[in-house]
Write a protein that holds these residues in place. Sequence first.
Motif, mmCIF file in Angstrom:
data_model
loop_
_atom_site.group_PDB
_atom_site.id
_atom_site.type_symbol
_atom_site.label_atom_id
_atom_site.label_comp_id
_atom_site.label_asym_id
_atom_site.label_seq_id
_atom_site.Cartn_x
_atom_site.Cartn_y
_atom_site.Cartn_z
ATOM 1 N N ARG A 164 0.856 -1.192 0.000
ATOM 2 C CA ARG A 164 0.000 0.000 0.000
ATOM 3 C C ARG A 164 0.891 1.241 0.000
ATOM 4 N NH1 ARG A 164 -3.448 -1.379 3.689
ATOM 5 N NH2 ARG A 164 -5.014 -2.025 2.173
ATOM 6 N N LEU A 165 0.627 2.138 -0.945
ATOM 7 C CA LEU A 165 1.402 3.354 -1.093
ATOM 8 C C LEU A 165 0.494 4.572 -0.981
ATOM 9 C CD1 LEU A 165 2.192 1.326 -3.864
ATOM 10 C CD2 LEU A 165 4.297 2.556 -3.356
ATOM 11 N N ARG A 166 1.005 5.634 -0.363
ATOM 12 C CA ARG A 166 0.286 6.903 -0.301
ATOM 13 C C ARG A 166 0.863 7.853 -1.345
ATOM 14 N NH1 ARG A 166 1.302 8.323 4.732
ATOM 15 N NH2 ARG A 166 3.032 9.669 4.174
ATOM 16 N N ALA A 167 -0.009 8.432 -2.159
ATOM 17 C CA ALA A 167 0.445 9.376 -3.173
ATOM 18 C C ALA A 167 0.825 10.698 -2.523
ATOM 19 C CB ALA A 167 -0.652 9.600 -4.205
ATOM 20 N N GLU A 168 2.022 11.181 -2.817
ATOM 21 C CA GLU A 168 2.500 12.437 -2.247
ATOM 22 C C GLU A 168 2.334 13.607 -3.217
ATOM 23 O OE1 GLU A 168 2.914 12.387 0.746
ATOM 24 O OE2 GLU A 168 3.495 10.343 1.290
ATOM 25 N N MET A 169 1.824 13.337 -4.409
ATOM 26 C CA MET A 169 1.470 14.372 -5.378
ATOM 27 C C MET A 169 0.410 13.781 -6.310
ATOM 28 S SD MET A 169 4.519 14.385 -8.256
ATOM 29 C CE MET A 169 5.831 14.907 -7.179
ATOM 30 N N ASP A 170 -0.215 14.614 -7.105
ATOM 31 C CA ASP A 170 -1.148 14.111 -8.106
ATOM 32 C C ASP A 170 -0.362 13.377 -9.185
ATOM 33 O OD1 ASP A 170 -3.179 15.324 -6.687
ATOM 34 O OD2 ASP A 170 -3.412 17.003 -8.082
ATOM 35 N N LEU A 171 -0.835 12.195 -9.540
ATOM 36 C CA LEU A 171 -0.049 11.307 -10.394
ATOM 37 C C LEU A 171 -0.878 10.707 -11.527
ATOM 38 C CD1 LEU A 171 1.692 9.281 -7.527
ATOM 39 C CD2 LEU A 171 2.802 11.003 -8.981
ATOM 40 N N VAL A 172 -0.166 10.313 -12.573
ATOM 41 C CA VAL A 172 -0.658 9.362 -13.563
ATOM 42 C C VAL A 172 0.136 8.082 -13.338
ATOM 43 C CG1 VAL A 172 -0.810 8.785 -16.010
ATOM 44 C CG2 VAL A 172 -1.291 11.119 -15.249
ATOM 45 N N VAL A 173 -0.555 6.970 -13.168
ATOM 46 C CA VAL A 173 0.085 5.712 -12.766
ATOM 47 C C VAL A 173 -0.204 4.626 -13.798
ATOM 48 C CG1 VAL A 173 0.193 3.935 -10.969
ATOM 49 C CG2 VAL A 173 -0.159 6.336 -10.335
ATOM 50 N N GLY A 174 0.791 3.799 -14.060
ATOM 51 C CA GLY A 174 0.619 2.609 -14.875
ATOM 52 C C GLY A 174 1.035 1.381 -14.094
ATOM 53 N N VAL A 175 0.245 0.315 -14.207
ATOM 54 C CA VAL A 175 0.562 -0.958 -13.550
ATOM 55 C C VAL A 175 0.428 -2.070 -14.580
ATOM 56 C CG1 VAL A 175 -0.091 -2.631 -11.766
ATOM 57 C CG2 VAL A 175 -0.230 -0.173 -11.285
ATOM 58 N N SER A 176 1.410 -2.940 -14.650
ATOM 59 C CA SER A 176 1.377 -4.101 -15.534
ATOM 60 C C SER A 176 1.503 -5.376 -14.706
ATOM 61 C CB SER A 176 2.524 -4.043 -16.551
ATOM 62 O OG SER A 176 2.609 -5.243 -17.299
ATOM 63 N N ALA A 177 0.667 -6.370 -15.015
ATOM 64 C CA ALA A 177 0.851 -7.713 -14.457
ATOM 65 C C ALA A 177 1.998 -8.343 -15.244
ATOM 66 C CB ALA A 177 -0.431 -8.529 -14.583
ATOM 67 N N CYS A 178 3.127 -8.508 -14.592
ATOM 68 C CA CYS A 178 4.375 -8.877 -15.269
ATOM 69 C C CYS A 178 4.181 -10.027 -16.258
ATOM 70 C CB CYS A 178 5.430 -9.233 -14.237
ATOM 71 S SG CYS A 178 6.999 -9.764 -14.956
ATOM 72 N N SER A 179 4.764 -9.846 -17.451
ATOM 73 C CA SER A 179 4.547 -10.776 -18.562
ATOM 74 C C SER A 179 5.668 -11.782 -18.748
ATOM 75 C CB SER A 179 4.365 -9.965 -19.851
ATOM 76 O OG SER A 179 3.246 -9.117 -19.770
#
Length: 200
Positions: A164-179
């Motif tokens: 669990r991470l707390r955002a410290e600024m407004d972000l655009v995030v990408g997450v990939s299920a490792c391939s």
Amino acid sequence: MAIIARYHVEAQTGVGFRLQQGQFLTIIDPQGEQVADLVAFGAVNTTEWLSSGRSIDYSETIYLTTGHVLYSNRSSPMFTIVEDTVGKHDFLFAACSPESFWILDGIQGYHPSCFENLEKSLGPFGITGDRLPTPFNLFMNASVLPSGQIKIAPPLSQPGSIVRLRAEMDLVVGVSACSTEACNNGTCKPIDVEISGETS
């Protein structure tokens, strides 16, 4: 805290989304032994991105876990890790790509890759593949041997393990299920993503 959004990221796919400062991002390994590649960019200016080098430098360790801050290329805090039930992740390896499958494994035909997953997921936010930084590879079990060689072993995550991470600024995030099968003990599996925080 209320659940704001949930994403089920199928095996060998990705997702992109916005995250507001103060919101919490929880990455869940629902089946165990599955890596999730995480990248992030400043929402106001996407030329600011999550930096492996800065984060490792300021934490003075390659093994980032609860209490560590993840920094941008401009040395701004982007995330704080507030909970980690595994404690072993990687911040050294680039996202797997068609080229890496060819160079490392001799695979000439098509193979899904985290680079492609992230590029596709972040395209709607104006982020192109050549701007992708080294991801924070959650649950990836990579160790540096005395020789300098990096050894990859099966992830230590069990079904339901989280970071669990707390955002410290407004972000655009990408997450990939490792391939990459070799990073996931031979089988690529899904990843769950949850955004939570205060609601107005």
